[in-house]
Motif scaffolding. Structure first.
Motif, short mmCIF file in Angstrom:
data_model
loop_
_atom_site.label_atom_id
_atom_site.label_comp_id
_atom_site.label_asym_id
_atom_site.label_seq_id
_atom_site.Cartn_x
_atom_site.Cartn_y
_atom_site.Cartn_z
N ALA A 138 -11.01 48.26 -14.11
CA ALA A 138 -10.63 49.44 -13.35
C ALA A 138 -11.78 49.86 -12.44
O ALA A 138 -12.94 49.88 -12.85
N GLY A 139 -11.46 50.16 -11.19
CA GLY A 139 -12.46 50.59 -10.22
C GLY A 139 -13.06 49.47 -9.40
O GLY A 139 -13.71 49.71 -8.40
N GLU A 140 -12.85 48.21 -9.81
CA GLU A 140 -13.38 47.08 -9.05
C GLU A 140 -12.33 46.60 -8.03
O GLU A 140 -11.14 46.90 -8.18
N THR A 141 -12.78 45.86 -7.06
CA THR A 141 -11.89 45.22 -6.09
C THR A 141 -12.35 43.79 -5.88
O THR A 141 -13.45 43.42 -6.29
N THR A 142 -11.50 43.00 -5.25
CA THR A 142 -11.88 41.64 -4.89
C THR A 142 -11.23 41.26 -3.58
O THR A 142 -10.21 41.84 -3.19
N THR A 143 -11.80 40.30 -2.92
CA THR A 143 -11.22 39.80 -1.68
C THR A 143 -10.23 38.69 -1.99
O THR A 143 -10.53 37.77 -2.76
N VAL A 144 -9.05 38.79 -1.41
CA VAL A 144 -8.02 37.77 -1.53
C VAL A 144 -8.00 37.01 -0.20
O VAL A 144 -7.96 37.62 0.87
N THR A 145 -8.06 35.68 -0.28
CA THR A 145 -8.03 34.84 0.92
C THR A 145 -6.74 34.04 0.96
O THR A 145 -6.39 33.39 -0.02
N PHE A 146 -6.05 34.11 2.07
CA PHE A 146 -4.84 33.34 2.32
C PHE A 146 -5.21 32.27 3.35
O PHE A 146 -5.51 32.60 4.49
N ARG A 147 -5.24 31.01 2.92
CA ARG A 147 -5.66 29.91 3.80
C ARG A 147 -4.44 29.04 4.09
O ARG A 147 -3.85 28.46 3.19
N PHE A 148 -4.07 28.95 5.37
CA PHE A 148 -2.91 28.18 5.79
C PHE A 148 -3.33 26.81 6.32
O PHE A 148 -4.44 26.64 6.83
N SER A 149 -2.44 25.84 6.20
CA SER A 149 -2.72 24.47 6.65
C SER A 149 -2.71 24.34 8.16
O SER A 149 -3.18 23.34 8.70
N GLU A 150 -2.16 25.33 8.84
CA GLU A 150 -2.12 25.32 10.29
C GLU A 150 -2.06 26.77 10.78
O GLU A 150 -1.86 27.69 9.99
N THR A 151 -2.24 26.98 12.07
CA THR A 151 -2.16 28.31 12.64
C THR A 151 -0.78 28.91 12.38
O THR A 151 0.23 28.23 12.53
N VAL A 152 -0.76 30.18 11.97
CA VAL A 152 0.51 30.86 11.71
C VAL A 152 0.63 32.11 12.57
O VAL A 152 -0.37 32.70 12.97
N THR A 153 1.86 32.47 12.85
CA THR A 153 2.15 33.73 13.53
C THR A 153 3.17 34.48 12.67
O THR A 153 3.90 33.87 11.89
N GLY A 154 3.20 35.77 12.81
CA GLY A 154 4.18 36.57 12.09
C GLY A 154 3.81 36.87 10.64
O GLY A 154 4.60 37.48 9.92
N PHE A 155 2.65 36.45 10.18
CA PHE A 155 2.23 36.72 8.81
C PHE A 155 1.82 38.18 8.70
O PHE A 155 1.01 38.67 9.49
N SER A 156 2.41 38.90 7.72
CA SER A 156 2.08 40.31 7.54
C SER A 156 2.16 40.66 6.06
O SER A 156 2.59 39.85 5.23
N SER A 157 1.77 41.88 5.74
CA SER A 157 1.77 42.32 4.35
C SER A 157 3.18 42.30 3.76
O SER A 157 3.34 42.18 2.55
N GLU A 158 4.22 42.38 4.58
CA GLU A 158 5.60 42.31 4.09
C GLU A 158 5.93 40.93 3.52
O GLU A 158 6.87 40.78 2.76
N ASP A 159 5.15 39.90 3.87
CA ASP A 159 5.37 38.54 3.37
C ASP A 159 4.76 38.32 1.99
O ASP A 159 5.00 37.30 1.36
#
Length: 149
Positions: free
Chosen positions: A96-117
């Motif tokens: 509780a109280g800590e955070t971490t970085t989440v990395t989303f790594r795609f195999s190619e350039t993407v468009t339209g990626f958002s938090s709703e995905d």
């Protein structure tokens, strides 16, 4: 005691043809046929359940044996190529109280990626705003905050 029933193809992304023994049963071969329209570069293995498999002296082991990981890419050459993604967390043991970085790594350039995905149903926390890393739009990061309780 070795036959096709001992072979586990649950992570294989393909099927095996009939087994053929050679070298007095030391070497067994079969033709592997990958599943169509699959692109998996990390998790493919063929396993053998060694329970009941014995040498001529009666020695055996219960330990399963697994092949090395291999790549399957059977997408059509002129067909639609879909991006793949890998999600990693900088820290996977949060309090509780800590955070971490989440990395989303795609195999190619993407468009339209958002938090709703992003589906957080089983995440037990929230994700901050997404940020593209660099200009190629292949890597995105966000801060994950676990639920306090």
């Amino acid at each position: 005691g070795f036959d096709a029933s001992k072979i586990d193809l649950s992570n294989a992304n393909g099927t095996l043809g009939p087994l053929t023994a050679s070298e007095a049963g030391k070497t067994w071969t079969a033709t592997f046929t990958p599943t169509e329209n699959v692109n998996n570069v990390t998790n493919n293995t063929i396993r053998v359940n060694m329970s009941g498999v014995r040498d001529l002296a009666g020695n055996g082991t219960l330990s399963p044996v697994s092949s090395a990981h291999y790549t399957v890419d059977t997408r059509p050459a002129g067909g639609v190529v879909v991006p793949t993604a890998t999600i990693t967390l900088t820290d996977t043991t949060l309090k509780a109280g800590e955070t971490t970085t989440v990395t989303f790594r795609f195999s190619e350039t993407v468009t339209g990626f958002s938090s709703e995905d992003i589906v957080l149903t089983d995440a037990n926390g929230t994700l901050g705003p997404l940020t593209a890393v660099g200009t190629d739009r292949k890597i995105w990061t966000a801060t994950f905050t676990p639920t306090a309780t």
